[in-house]
Design a protein around this motif. Structure first.
Motif, PDB file in Angstrom:
ATOM      1  N   SER A  18       0.820  -1.213   0.000  1.00 53.60           N
ATOM      2  CA  SER A  18       0.000   0.000   0.000  1.00 53.60           C
ATOM      3  C   SER A  18       0.856   1.265   0.000  1.00 53.60           C
ATOM      4  O   SER A  18       2.003   1.265   0.459  1.00 53.60           O
ATOM      5  CB  SER A  18      -0.931   0.021   1.219  1.00 53.60           C
ATOM      6  OG  SER A  18      -0.176   0.252   2.397  1.00 53.60           O
ATOM      7  N   ASP A  19       0.257   2.350  -0.494  1.00 54.48           N
ATOM      8  CA  ASP A  19       0.935   3.654  -0.474  1.00 54.48           C
ATOM      9  C   ASP A  19       1.270   4.076   0.953  1.00 54.48           C
ATOM     10  O   ASP A  19       2.313   4.690   1.197  1.00 54.48           O
ATOM     11  CB  ASP A  19       0.051   4.724  -1.133  1.00 54.48           C
ATOM     12  CG  ASP A  19      -0.116   4.507  -2.629  1.00 54.48           C
ATOM     13  OD1 ASP A  19       0.675   3.745  -3.230  1.00 54.48           O
ATOM     14  OD2 ASP A  19      -1.049   5.112  -3.202  1.00 54.48           O
TER      15      ASP A  19
ATOM     16  N   GLU B  43       4.946   5.041   2.310  1.00 55.48           N
ATOM     17  CA  GLU B  43       5.216   6.305   2.999  1.00 55.48           C
ATOM     18  C   GLU B  43       5.886   6.052   4.349  1.00 55.48           C
ATOM     19  O   GLU B  43       6.800   6.786   4.739  1.00 55.48           O
ATOM     20  CB  GLU B  43       3.926   7.099   3.184  1.00 55.48           C
ATOM     21  CG  GLU B  43       4.176   8.474   3.784  1.00 55.48           C
ATOM     22  CD  GLU B  43       2.916   9.323   3.857  1.00 55.48           C
ATOM     23  OE1 GLU B  43       2.783  10.042   4.869  1.00 55.48           O
ATOM     24  OE2 GLU B  43       2.088   9.273   2.926  1.00 55.48           O
ATOM     25  N   ASN B  44       5.471   5.015   5.069  1.00 52.74           N
ATOM     26  CA  ASN B  44       6.116   4.675   6.341  1.00 52.74           C
ATOM     27  C   ASN B  44       7.591   4.345   6.138  1.00 52.74           C
ATOM     28  O   ASN B  44       8.439   4.719   6.957  1.00 52.74           O
ATOM     29  CB  ASN B  44       5.420   3.495   7.017  1.00 52.74           C
ATOM     30  CG  ASN B  44       4.061   3.846   7.575  1.00 52.74           C
ATOM     31  OD1 ASN B  44       3.718   5.018   7.720  1.00 52.74           O
ATOM     32  ND2 ASN B  44       3.269   2.829   7.871  1.00 52.74           N
TER      33      ASN B  44
ATOM     34  N   HIS C 232       7.464  -2.624  -5.136  1.00 53.57           N
ATOM     35  CA  HIS C 232       7.993  -1.284  -5.336  1.00 53.57           C
ATOM     36  C   HIS C 232       9.514  -1.312  -5.223  1.00 53.57           C
ATOM     37  O   HIS C 232      10.073  -2.156  -4.519  1.00 53.57           O
ATOM     38  CB  HIS C 232       7.466  -0.321  -4.275  1.00 53.57           C
ATOM     39  CG  HIS C 232       6.024   0.006  -4.387  1.00 53.57           C
ATOM     40  ND1 HIS C 232       5.026  -0.868  -4.032  1.00 53.57           N
ATOM     41  CD2 HIS C 232       5.408   1.131  -4.815  1.00 53.57           C
ATOM     42  CE1 HIS C 232       3.851  -0.301  -4.231  1.00 53.57           C
ATOM     43  NE2 HIS C 232       4.053   0.911  -4.705  1.00 53.57           N
ATOM     44  N   LEU C 233      10.127  -0.339  -5.867  1.00 54.14           N
ATOM     45  CA  LEU C 233      11.550  -0.078  -5.701  1.00 54.14           C
ATOM     46  C   LEU C 233      11.676   1.312  -5.096  1.00 54.14           C
ATOM     47  O   LEU C 233      10.981   2.242  -5.526  1.00 54.14           O
ATOM     48  CB  LEU C 233      12.275  -0.105  -7.050  1.00 54.14           C
ATOM     49  CG  LEU C 233      12.067  -1.338  -7.928  1.00 54.14           C
ATOM     50  CD1 LEU C 233      12.817  -1.179  -9.242  1.00 54.14           C
ATOM     51  CD2 LEU C 233      12.493  -2.596  -7.200  1.00 54.14           C
ATOM     52  N   ILE C 234      12.542   1.423  -4.125  1.00 50.97           N
ATOM     53  CA  ILE C 234      12.856   2.734  -3.576  1.00 50.97           C
ATOM     54  C   ILE C 234      14.307   3.011  -3.944  1.00 50.97           C
ATOM     55  O   ILE C 234      15.218   2.319  -3.471  1.00 50.97           O
ATOM     56  CB  ILE C 234      12.653   2.784  -2.051  1.00 50.97           C
ATOM     57  CG1 ILE C 234      11.185   2.507  -1.713  1.00 50.97           C
ATOM     58  CG2 ILE C 234      13.107   4.140  -1.504  1.00 50.97           C
ATOM     59  CD1 ILE C 234      10.901   2.391  -0.217  1.00 50.97           C
ATOM     60  N   ILE C 235      14.496   3.984  -4.815  1.00 54.61           N
ATOM     61  CA  ILE C 235      15.844   4.371  -5.210  1.00 54.61           C
ATOM     62  C   ILE C 235      16.275   5.479  -4.256  1.00 54.61           C
ATOM     63  O   ILE C 235      15.617   6.515  -4.157  1.00 54.61           O
ATOM     64  CB  ILE C 235      15.904   4.846  -6.677  1.00 54.61           C
ATOM     65  CG1 ILE C 235      15.681   3.676  -7.650  1.00 54.61           C
ATOM     66  CG2 ILE C 235      17.272   5.450  -6.986  1.00 54.61           C
ATOM     67  CD1 ILE C 235      14.312   3.210  -7.820  1.00 54.61           C
ATOM     68  N   THR C 236      17.340   5.231  -3.511  1.00 57.63           N
ATOM     69  CA  THR C 236      17.856   6.242  -2.596  1.00 57.63           C
ATOM     70  C   THR C 236      18.927   7.039  -3.334  1.00 57.63           C
ATOM     71  O   THR C 236      19.781   6.472  -4.019  1.00 57.63           O
ATOM     72  CB  THR C 236      18.413   5.619  -1.304  1.00 57.63           C
ATOM     73  OG1 THR C 236      19.420   4.668  -1.622  1.00 57.63           O
ATOM     74  CG2 THR C 236      17.316   4.939  -0.497  1.00 57.63           C
ATOM     75  N   ILE C 237      18.848   8.344  -3.177  1.00 58.74           N
ATOM     76  CA  ILE C 237      19.684   9.265  -3.937  1.00 58.74           C
ATOM     77  C   ILE C 237      20.345  10.237  -2.980  1.00 58.74           C
ATOM     78  O   ILE C 237      19.681  10.787  -2.096  1.00 58.74           O
ATOM     79  CB  ILE C 237      18.817  10.031  -4.957  1.00 58.74           C
ATOM     80  CG1 ILE C 237      18.184   9.055  -5.950  1.00 58.74           C
ATOM     81  CG2 ILE C 237      19.623  11.109  -5.675  1.00 58.74           C
ATOM     82  CD1 ILE C 237      17.077   9.654  -6.782  1.00 58.74           C
TER      83      ILE C 237
ATOM     84  N   VAL D  40      11.118  -3.871  -2.358  1.00 62.42           N
ATOM     85  CA  VAL D  40      10.215  -4.227  -1.268  1.00 62.42           C
ATOM     86  C   VAL D  40       8.985  -4.940  -1.808  1.00 62.42           C
ATOM     87  O   VAL D  40       8.527  -4.661  -2.918  1.00 62.42           O
ATOM     88  CB  VAL D  40       9.785  -3.004  -0.420  1.00 62.42           C
ATOM     89  CG1 VAL D  40      10.977  -2.373   0.269  1.00 62.42           C
ATOM     90  CG2 VAL D  40       9.062  -1.972  -1.253  1.00 62.42           C
ATOM     91  N   GLY D  41       8.472  -5.864  -1.045  1.00 63.99           N
ATOM     92  CA  GLY D  41       7.265  -6.596  -1.414  1.00 63.99           C
ATOM     93  C   GLY D  41       6.907  -7.565  -0.311  1.00 63.99           C
ATOM     94  O   GLY D  41       7.627  -7.709   0.679  1.00 63.99           O
TER      95      GLY D  41
END
Length: 166
Positions: free
Chosen positions: A19-20, A24-25, A71-76, A143-144
């Motif tokens: 979930s969105d 966000e968490n 989802h993928l979270i790309i950290t920049i 993540v999944g």
């Protein structure tokens, strides 16, 4: 400390979307990390489009889990925001670990795919996601919902601990 001992790299996921609210968490947890001079020099690209996940999964041989993650979270790392440039890797490392721990707390599976400092990897990601020059793609966190449960192995090794001197 039990959350730390439950965290492990999970590379296979179910088809169920995260979930969105949970995403966000994860981002809130990442942004709660300590950073040099409290600069908080991080930015994120969240990817959920199947075509984009597939493309990212082919950017290097260890990136395959990206294709089937929710989802993928790309950290920049934003070099314009960093107060001490040489510390940006530590800042993003702490951010990544917070995301991974929050993922564990949420019951998710997650894995940290290293991109920085390998130039070939970072350039591909930078170009594909239109990341500006003053930003460094640090990692991709997949993540999944985990496809299976696996036993966590404790890694404590007393032989690596020294007191007072090496």
């Amino acid at each position: 400390m039990s959350l730390i001992f439950k965290r492990q790299s999970i590379r296979k996921y179910t088809d169920e979307k995260v979930s969105d609210e949970i995403i966000e968490n994860l981002l809130k947890a990442g942004m709660q990390a300590p950073s040099s001079c409290n600069a908080q020099p991080w930015e994120f690209v969240v990817v959920s489009d199947p075509e984009d996940k597939r493309a990212i999964s082919k950017m290097h041989r260890f990136a395959k889990p990206a294709e089937n993650a929710s989802h993928l979270i790309i950290t920049i790392g934003n070099l314009n925001e960093a107060k001490v440039i040489g510390m940006i890797e530590q800042d993003l490392g702490a951010c990544n670990e917070n995301i991974l721990l929050q993922a564990t707390h949420e019951g998710l599976g997650a894995v940290w795919l290293g991109f920085h400092p390998i130039e070939d990897r970072t350039l591909k990601l930078k170009e594909y996601l239109n990341i500006p020059d003053h930003c460094i793609p640090f990692s991709v966190i997949c993540v999944g919902w985990p496809a299976h449960e696996s036993e966590v192995k404790l890694r404590y090794d007393e032989s690596k601990v020294h007191f007072d001197r090496y």
